[in-house]
Design a protein around this motif. Structure first.
Motif, PDB file in Angstrom:
ATOM      1  N   GLU A  23       0.840  -1.195   0.000  1.00  0.00           N
ATOM      2  CA  GLU A  23       0.000   0.000   0.000  1.00  0.00           C
ATOM      3  C   GLU A  23       0.880   1.252   0.000  1.00  0.00           C
ATOM      4  O   GLU A  23       1.877   1.329   0.716  1.00  0.00           O
ATOM      5  CB  GLU A  23      -0.897  -0.007   1.230  1.00  0.00           C
ATOM      6  CG  GLU A  23      -1.767   1.227   1.368  1.00  0.00           C
ATOM      7  CD  GLU A  23      -2.464   1.288   2.707  1.00  0.00           C
ATOM      8  OE1 GLU A  23      -3.348   2.149   2.866  1.00  0.00           O
ATOM      9  OE2 GLU A  23      -2.125   0.465   3.597  1.00  0.00           O
ATOM     10  N   ILE A  24       0.508   2.247  -0.811  1.00  0.00           N
ATOM     11  CA  ILE A  24       1.190   3.534  -0.855  1.00  0.00           C
ATOM     12  C   ILE A  24       0.265   4.589  -0.257  1.00  0.00           C
ATOM     13  O   ILE A  24      -0.836   4.834  -0.761  1.00  0.00           O
ATOM     14  CB  ILE A  24       1.582   3.921  -2.292  1.00  0.00           C
ATOM     15  CG1 ILE A  24       2.500   2.849  -2.902  1.00  0.00           C
ATOM     16  CG2 ILE A  24       2.257   5.280  -2.317  1.00  0.00           C
ATOM     17  CD1 ILE A  24       3.820   2.675  -2.184  1.00  0.00           C
ATOM     18  N   LEU A  25       0.718   5.220   0.819  1.00  0.00           N
ATOM     19  CA  LEU A  25      -0.096   6.219   1.499  1.00  0.00           C
ATOM     20  C   LEU A  25       0.053   7.607   0.883  1.00  0.00           C
ATOM     21  O   LEU A  25      -0.907   8.378   0.848  1.00  0.00           O
ATOM     22  CB  LEU A  25       0.272   6.262   2.991  1.00  0.00           C
ATOM     23  CG  LEU A  25       0.071   4.947   3.769  1.00  0.00           C
ATOM     24  CD1 LEU A  25       0.560   5.109   5.200  1.00  0.00           C
ATOM     25  CD2 LEU A  25      -1.388   4.520   3.748  1.00  0.00           C
ATOM     26  N   SER A  26       1.233   7.926   0.403  1.00  0.00           N
ATOM     27  CA  SER A  26       1.454   9.243  -0.199  1.00  0.00           C
ATOM     28  C   SER A  26       2.714   9.208  -1.049  1.00  0.00           C
ATOM     29  O   SER A  26       3.566   8.328  -0.895  1.00  0.00           O
ATOM     30  CB  SER A  26       1.583  10.325   0.888  1.00  0.00           C
ATOM     31  OG  SER A  26       2.720  10.077   1.694  1.00  0.00           O
ATOM     32  N   GLY A  27       2.825  10.199  -1.958  1.00  0.00           N
ATOM     33  CA  GLY A  27       4.011  10.341  -2.792  1.00  0.00           C
ATOM     34  C   GLY A  27       3.737  10.191  -4.266  1.00  0.00           C
ATOM     35  O   GLY A  27       4.360  10.864  -5.092  1.00  0.00           O
ATOM     36  N   VAL A  28       2.810   9.301  -4.645  1.00  0.00           N
ATOM     37  CA  VAL A  28       2.465   9.098  -6.052  1.00  0.00           C
ATOM     38  C   VAL A  28       0.955   9.064  -6.198  1.00  0.00           C
ATOM     39  O   VAL A  28       0.219   8.890  -5.211  1.00  0.00           O
ATOM     40  CB  VAL A  28       3.073   7.785  -6.603  1.00  0.00           C
ATOM     41  CG1 VAL A  28       4.591   7.873  -6.675  1.00  0.00           C
ATOM     42  CG2 VAL A  28       2.634   6.587  -5.770  1.00  0.00           C
ATOM     43  N   GLU A  29       0.509   9.228  -7.424  1.00  0.00           N
ATOM     44  CA  GLU A  29      -0.913   9.241  -7.719  1.00  0.00           C
ATOM     45  C   GLU A  29      -1.290   8.008  -8.552  1.00  0.00           C
ATOM     46  O   GLU A  29      -0.432   7.347  -9.139  1.00  0.00           O
ATOM     47  CB  GLU A  29      -1.297  10.511  -8.489  1.00  0.00           C
ATOM     48  CG  GLU A  29      -1.001  11.809  -7.737  1.00  0.00           C
ATOM     49  CD  GLU A  29      -1.852  11.973  -6.496  1.00  0.00           C
ATOM     50  OE1 GLU A  29      -2.964  11.387  -6.475  1.00  0.00           O
ATOM     51  OE2 GLU A  29      -1.415  12.664  -5.555  1.00  0.00           O
TER      52      GLU A  29
END
Length: 340
Positions: free
Chosen positions: A280-286
């Protein structure tokens, strides 16, 4: 002296030959790029364990006195209620008296059967008969378990101590039996042991797993595979775990430039849960951004001139890992990826 010179000359020749082969087989690395996309998906965290089907309470029914079994009214697998008559037995004295009366005729037998009634054997609790060790006409002693009951079947799962903090009472889980691997049995955690078991320096705890509905085919002693559901996140940003890089302990991704396909930038990200394959990516890319994984290919610089074939062998390797625990180090610099 001549022999010493010959040895020296031979050694020098061997070194030259080895140097020749090392030069011609020296490997150099070339880079290629694998592309993926930031997507939305589900992250499901689970714990896997194995266990054994066992009766929660196994009760052996033993007669109060020695004697002989007259009738058995139940069979293995029958559902019983507490107080139900499940068999009729005679004490040793009654059995001898009835046998004597039978030899004197029907009327004498009926007389003593009415005067000296057999003793009922009743179910001490509600449950299932799992073992029938006696048949009519067989004799027994007070130490013989003529019938065995259980109130219900549970699964005793062995869970490593490192996973114990993620197991809770009433937690949902699925059970699959080795005998019926295609059938999923919905279950829940009923009890967590207070005392550990240590075998070969591995410490585990026994978790009692109770099926919500016990299937008819489940039997005591069957091997089971249990999946404990720890956490489930839906519609979150995910990337393949192998695309994550680490620098100074901080995760980052190589993101493909939206303007120039031949360039990429290093973007620091904040990661959440991981199920191994995806993270899971919480922030940094869209969502829908293109990310890049740099792969190094090892190839032979030059072929052996003495070999009949002149093919080059290639071996691909990545410097990354599939989980955040095994961090992949990188300097962050890379050459531009080839265009589409």
């Amino acid at each position: 002296m001549n022999r010493k010179k010959s040895i020296i000359a031979g050694s020098v020749s061997l070194i030259l030959i080895l140097g020749y082969f090392l030069f011609f087989f020296q490997k150099k690395g070339s880079e290629r790029y694998i592309e993926a996309e930031v997507k939305r998906g589900n992250i499901e965290i689970t714990i896997l364990a194995t266990g054994t089907v066992q009766p929660e309470n196994r009760l052996e029914i033993k007669p109060p006195v020695a004697g002989r079994m007259d009738r058995v009214l139940v069979n293995e697998g029958d559902k019983l209620t507490k107080g139900q008559i499940i068999a009729w037995m005679s004490s040793t004295e009654r059995a001898a008296l009835i046998d004597s009366a039978r030899s004197q005729g029907v009327e004498e037998l009926k007389k003593w059967e009415d005067l000296y009634k057999p003793t009922p054997v009743v179910a001490p609790m509600s449950g299932t008969l799992i073992k029938r060790n006696i048949e009519p006409g067989q004799t027994f002693t007070v130490s013989d378990a003529v019938l065995v009951m259980s109130n219900r079947l549970t699964i005793k799962a062995q869970v490593d101590e490192t996973d114990l903090a993620q197991i809770k009472i009433n937690q949902d889980c699925d059970v699959r039996l080795d005998s019926y691997p295609d059938i999923k049995i919905s279950s829940r955690v009923e009890r967590i042991a207070f005392e550990a078991k240590t075998v070969n320096n591995v410490t585990t705890y026994v978790i009692d797993v109770l099926p919500l509905s016990t299937p008819e085919f489940m039997r005591s002693g069957m091997t089971a595979n249990i999946t404990f559901f720890v956490k489930n996140k839906e519609n979150v940003l995910t990337v393949p775990t192998e695309f994550l890089n680490y620098e100074n302990g901080k995760p980052f991704l190589l993101v493909k430039s939206a303007v120039d396909n031949h360039k990429e930038k290093k973007v620091e990200v904040k990661v959440g849960e991981s199920q191994g394959k995806n993270t899971e990516i919480l922030s940094g890319v869209e969502e829908k951004e293109k990310i890049i994984l740099k792969v190094t290919e090892q190839e032979q610089k030059k072929s052996n001139p003495f070999m009949p074939f002149n093919n080059r062998s290639k071996k691909a390797s990545t410097s990354g890992s599939s989980s955040g625990a095994n961090q992949r180090s990188s300097s962050g610099s890379s050459s531009p990826p080839p265009g589409p």
